[in-house]
Motif scaffolding. Structure first.
Motif, PDB file in Angstrom:
ATOM      1  N   SER A  59       0.818  -1.208   0.000  1.00 20.55           N
ATOM      2  CA  SER A  59       0.000   0.000   0.000  1.00 20.55           C
ATOM      3  C   SER A  59       0.858   1.268   0.000  1.00 20.55           C
ATOM      4  CB  SER A  59      -0.933   0.022   1.212  1.00 20.55           C
ATOM      5  OG  SER A  59      -0.180   0.003   2.414  1.00 20.55           O
ATOM      6  N   ARG A  60       2.183   1.107   0.189  1.00 24.67           N
ATOM      7  CA  ARG A  60       3.083   2.257   0.189  1.00 24.67           C
ATOM      8  C   ARG A  60       4.281   1.952  -0.699  1.00 24.67           C
ATOM      9  NH1 ARG A  60       5.093   3.244   5.765  1.00 24.67           N
ATOM     10  NH2 ARG A  60       4.665   1.043   6.118  1.00 24.67           N
ATOM     11  N   GLY A  61       5.112   2.953  -0.893  1.00 27.43           N
ATOM     12  CA  GLY A  61       6.303   2.763  -1.701  1.00 27.43           C
ATOM     13  C   GLY A  61       6.415   3.825  -2.771  1.00 27.43           C
ATOM     14  N   GLN A  68      -5.873   2.380  -7.451  1.00 32.07           N
ATOM     15  CA  GLN A  68      -5.757   1.115  -6.724  1.00 32.07           C
ATOM     16  C   GLN A  68      -4.677   1.172  -5.658  1.00 32.07           C
ATOM     17  OE1 GLN A  68      -6.174  -2.317  -9.114  1.00 32.07           O
ATOM     18  NE2 GLN A  68      -5.219  -3.718  -7.653  1.00 32.07           N
ATOM     19  N   TYR A  69      -3.642   1.984  -5.871  1.00 33.87           N
ATOM     20  CA  TYR A  69      -2.535   2.092  -4.908  1.00 33.87           C
ATOM     21  C   TYR A  69      -2.323   3.570  -4.546  1.00 33.87           C
ATOM     22  CZ  TYR A  69      -1.586  -2.685  -6.416  1.00 33.87           C
ATOM     23  OH  TYR A  69      -1.703  -4.016  -6.714  1.00 33.87           O
ATOM     24  N   PRO A  70      -3.247   4.159  -3.817  1.00 32.99           N
ATOM     25  CA  PRO A  70      -3.166   5.601  -3.526  1.00 32.99           C
ATOM     26  C   PRO A  70      -1.981   5.984  -2.652  1.00 32.99           C
ATOM     27  CG  PRO A  70      -4.915   4.563  -2.244  1.00 32.99           C
ATOM     28  CD  PRO A  70      -4.447   3.537  -3.231  1.00 32.99           C
ATOM     29  N   GLY A  71      -1.402   5.026  -1.934  1.00 36.29           N
ATOM     30  CA  GLY A  71      -0.269   5.347  -1.070  1.00 36.29           C
ATOM     31  C   GLY A  71       1.073   5.270  -1.755  1.00 36.29           C
ATOM     32  N   VAL A  72       1.087   4.861  -3.016  1.00 34.70           N
ATOM     33  CA  VAL A  72       2.336   4.715  -3.762  1.00 34.70           C
ATOM     34  C   VAL A  72       2.643   6.016  -4.512  1.00 34.70           C
ATOM     35  CG1 VAL A  72       3.523   3.485  -5.618  1.00 34.70           C
ATOM     36  CG2 VAL A  72       2.052   2.228  -4.025  1.00 34.70           C
ATOM     37  N   THR A  73       3.854   6.501  -4.350  1.00 37.38           N
ATOM     38  CA  THR A  73       4.294   7.703  -5.056  1.00 37.38           C
ATOM     39  C   THR A  73       4.933   7.308  -6.383  1.00 37.38           C
ATOM     40  OG1 THR A  73       4.726   8.872  -2.983  1.00 37.38           O
ATOM     41  CG2 THR A  73       5.794   9.724  -4.975  1.00 37.38           C
ATOM     42  N   VAL A  74       4.401   7.827  -7.477  1.00 38.93           N
ATOM     43  CA  VAL A  74       4.950   7.566  -8.808  1.00 38.93           C
ATOM     44  C   VAL A  74       5.520   8.865  -9.360  1.00 38.93           C
ATOM     45  CG1 VAL A  74       4.492   6.765 -11.149  1.00 38.93           C
ATOM     46  CG2 VAL A  74       3.276   5.720  -9.228  1.00 38.93           C
ATOM     47  N   SER A  75       6.791   8.853  -9.695  1.00 33.53           N
ATOM     48  CA  SER A  75       7.418  10.017 -10.324  1.00 33.53           C
ATOM     49  C   SER A  75       7.687   9.686 -11.789  1.00 33.53           C
ATOM     50  CB  SER A  75       8.725  10.394  -9.621  1.00 33.53           C
ATOM     51  OG  SER A  75       9.647   9.325  -9.658  1.00 33.53           O
ATOM     52  N   LEU A  76       7.435  10.641 -12.663  1.00 36.06           N
ATOM     53  CA  LEU A  76       7.576  10.427 -14.105  1.00 36.06           C
ATOM     54  C   LEU A  76       8.558  11.439 -14.684  1.00 36.06           C
ATOM     55  CD1 LEU A  76       6.670   9.074 -16.767  1.00 36.06           C
ATOM     56  CD2 LEU A  76       4.822  10.780 -16.875  1.00 36.06           C
ATOM     57  N   SER A  77       9.610  10.936 -15.324  1.00 36.02           N
ATOM     58  CA  SER A  77      10.560  11.781 -16.048  1.00 36.02           C
ATOM     59  C   SER A  77      10.308  11.612 -17.537  1.00 36.02           C
ATOM     60  CB  SER A  77      12.005  11.373 -15.720  1.00 36.02           C
ATOM     61  OG  SER A  77      12.308  11.589 -14.368  1.00 36.02           O
ATOM     62  N   VAL A  78      10.083  12.703 -18.244  1.00 41.33           N
ATOM     63  CA  VAL A  78       9.802  12.655 -19.674  1.00 41.33           C
ATOM     64  C   VAL A  78      11.026  13.171 -20.430  1.00 41.33           C
ATOM     65  CG1 VAL A  78       8.254  13.381 -21.520  1.00 41.33           C
ATOM     66  CG2 VAL A  78       7.358  13.021 -19.208  1.00 41.33           C
ATOM     67  N   LYS A  79      11.678  12.269 -21.147  1.00 35.81           N
ATOM     68  CA  LYS A  79      12.907  12.582 -21.882  1.00 35.81           C
ATOM     69  C   LYS A  79      12.914  11.801 -23.194  1.00 35.81           C
ATOM     70  CE  LYS A  79      14.740  14.711 -18.217  1.00 35.81           C
ATOM     71  NZ  LYS A  79      15.049  16.159 -18.184  1.00 35.81           N
ATOM     72  N   PRO A  80      13.798  12.152 -24.130  1.00 38.65           N
ATOM     73  CA  PRO A  80      13.940  11.339 -25.334  1.00 38.65           C
ATOM     74  C   PRO A  80      14.354   9.906 -24.996  1.00 38.65           C
ATOM     75  CG  PRO A  80      14.980  13.474 -25.637  1.00 38.65           C
ATOM     76  CD  PRO A  80      14.614  13.390 -24.189  1.00 38.65           C
ATOM     77  N   SER A  81      14.009   8.969 -25.878  1.00 38.84           N
ATOM     78  CA  SER A  81      14.252   7.548 -25.614  1.00 38.84           C
ATOM     79  C   SER A  81      15.703   7.222 -25.263  1.00 38.84           C
ATOM     80  CB  SER A  81      13.799   6.711 -26.815  1.00 38.84           C
ATOM     81  OG  SER A  81      12.415   6.819 -27.008  1.00 38.84           O
ATOM     82  N   PRO A  82      16.709   7.754 -25.979  1.00 40.64           N
ATOM     83  CA  PRO A  82      18.094   7.423 -25.624  1.00 40.64           C
ATOM     84  C   PRO A  82      18.461   7.845 -24.204  1.00 40.64           C
ATOM     85  CG  PRO A  82      17.999   8.365 -27.829  1.00 40.64           C
ATOM     86  CD  PRO A  82      16.643   8.571 -27.217  1.00 40.64           C
ATOM     87  N   ILE A  83      17.909   8.971 -23.740  1.00 43.65           N
ATOM     88  CA  ILE A  83      18.200   9.427 -22.390  1.00 43.65           C
ATOM     89  C   ILE A  83      17.550   8.509 -21.368  1.00 43.65           C
ATOM     90  CG2 ILE A  83      17.842  11.309 -20.735  1.00 43.65           C
ATOM     91  CD1 ILE A  83      18.197  13.274 -22.993  1.00 43.65           C
ATOM     92  N   ILE A  84      16.314   8.067 -21.638  1.00 43.64           N
ATOM     93  CA  ILE A  84      15.639   7.145 -20.728  1.00 43.64           C
ATOM     94  C   ILE A  84      16.432   5.844 -20.629  1.00 43.64           C
ATOM     95  CG2 ILE A  84      13.558   5.776 -20.334  1.00 43.64           C
ATOM     96  CD1 ILE A  84      13.226   8.760 -19.782  1.00 43.64           C
ATOM     97  N   THR A  85      16.975   5.364 -21.750  1.00 47.53           N
ATOM     98  CA  THR A  85      17.788   4.149 -21.733  1.00 47.53           C
ATOM     99  C   THR A  85      19.006   4.323 -20.835  1.00 47.53           C
ATOM    100  OG1 THR A  85      17.080   3.604 -23.986  1.00 47.53           O
ATOM    101  CG2 THR A  85      19.042   2.491 -23.161  1.00 47.53           C
ATOM    102  N   ASN A  86      19.660   5.476 -20.914  1.00 46.53           N
ATOM    103  CA  ASN A  86      20.814   5.743 -20.045  1.00 46.53           C
ATOM    104  C   ASN A  86      20.397   5.830 -18.586  1.00 46.53           C
ATOM    105  OD1 ASN A  86      22.808   5.778 -22.037  1.00 46.53           O
ATOM    106  ND2 ASN A  86      22.455   7.930 -22.512  1.00 46.53           N
ATOM    107  N   MET A  87      19.221   6.386 -18.328  1.00 44.75           N
ATOM    108  CA  MET A  87      18.732   6.462 -16.947  1.00 44.75           C
ATOM    109  C   MET A  87      18.482   5.065 -16.384  1.00 44.75           C
ATOM    110  SD  MET A  87      16.148   9.747 -17.275  1.00 44.75           S
ATOM    111  CE  MET A  87      15.785   9.902 -15.518  1.00 44.75           C
TER     112      MET A  87
END
Length: 313
Positions: A91-93, A118-137
């Motif tokens: 329920s968390r995370g 469904q999981y209101p206690g879970v924190t979701v962070s979203l980084s929006v970057k070009p695909s090659p940068i996401i792969t490096n992340m």
């Protein structure tokens, strides 16, 4: 000799802040304590790592070499604590998602809404970057999951699975001169004023290869990093652009844009989720991937990735 995690955190924070006072404040320590750890680390390593410069502290070349590993170790340590903490408390995370522009804008909003419900206690962070940068992340353990528009690639320990097809098309306004043609040729496309994506974009990289193949030399063009800005500019009528078919479905249905197939375009791109095999496959990650499957029931393996690999994600 054993490296202390606190000392490695100090190395990373010295590079970031370059002031002992700021490092001490962030770690909740006294300045003499930070100084003590810096000196003992230099003694343990047998080399000078920190150098006073005016009113700042900078890393020496040896310090910068250590920083490369300190960043990775600190990231893995933080990830280990977070993952272990998830057990027994679904329920968390927290989840760190990285996404390229098309899936972030046109696929993820509904998935994120349903997951949060469904999981209101879970924190979701979203980084929006070009695909090659996401792969490096992903490689650097900066995100837990990548959702990207990409061609098939192999870059261990990254693994891929297709969510849906992401076909590239050429779009223009209904009044644009290309709109009247039933089929386009490379020569016709070369007559258009084009809007191109930023150089780091996978869309730009694919279209650059296609234009080079056909000898198309664009003399003057606009270069925009925002997909929404590209669509708005194309709708004004003076330009055409290469974009994802997924990204323009709404505008095409409303008659604001016209879609044209790109002639002899042999590159295949899909929206995929990508995963670093070297990290633990957590329960939260499993649940989030389940929501991706539910949203796109037609999920199929990427060509060239075997079932054994897919089973681990």
């Amino acid at each position: 000799m054993s490296l202390n995690l606190l000392k490695l955190q100090i190395v990373e924070l010295i590079e970031k802040h370059r002031r002992i006072t700021a490092v001490a404040d962030q770690l909740g320590l006294k300045q003499p304590t930070v100084t003590y750890h810096m000196k003992t680390l230099e003694q343990e390593m047998g080399v000078r790592l920190f150098e006073p410069r005016m009113d700042k502290i900078i890393l020496t070349e040896a310090g910068k070499a250590l920083l490369h590993y300190a960043v990775k170790i600190n990231s893995l340590s933080s990830e280990a604590q977070r993952i272990v903490g998830e057990f027994g408390r679904m329920s968390r995370g927290s989840l760190r998602i990285g996404a390229s522009y098309v899936p972030a804008t046109y696929l993820l909003p509904r998935v994120l809404r349903e997951f949060a419900a469904q999981y209101p206690g879970v924190t979701v962070s979203l980084s929006v970057k070009p695909s090659p940068i996401i792969t490096n992340m992903l490689l650097n353990h900066e995100v837990d999951l990548g959702i990207i528009s990409t061609e098939v690639f192999r870059q261990p320990p990254i693994e891929l699975r297709t969510i849906c097809e992401d076909e590239l098309v050429l779009v223009c306004a209904p009044g644009h001169h290309l709109a009247s043609y039933s089929e386009l040729s490379p020569a016709l496309i070369s007559t258009a004023n084009l809007i191109l994506h930023g150089k780091e974009s996978s869309t730009r990289q694919m279209t650059d290869r296609w234009m080079e193949l056909w000898g198309i030399r664009v003399q003057g063009f606009l270069e925009l990093d925002s997909l929404e800005a590209i669509k708005q500019a194309v709708m004004q009528g003076g330009h055409a652009s290469f974009v994802s078919r997924l990204a323009v479905q709404s505008e095409v249905e409303r008659g604001l844009l016209v879609v044209k197939d790109i002639p002899d375009f042999e590159y295949v791109r899909n929206v995929c989720y990508a995963y670093n095999k070297d990290r633990h496959y957590s329960q939260l990650l499993e649940q989030f991937i389940g929501f991706l499957h539910a949203d796109r029931s037609s999920t199929a393996p990427v060509s060239g990735v075997n079932k054994e690999m897919l089973g681990s994600i």
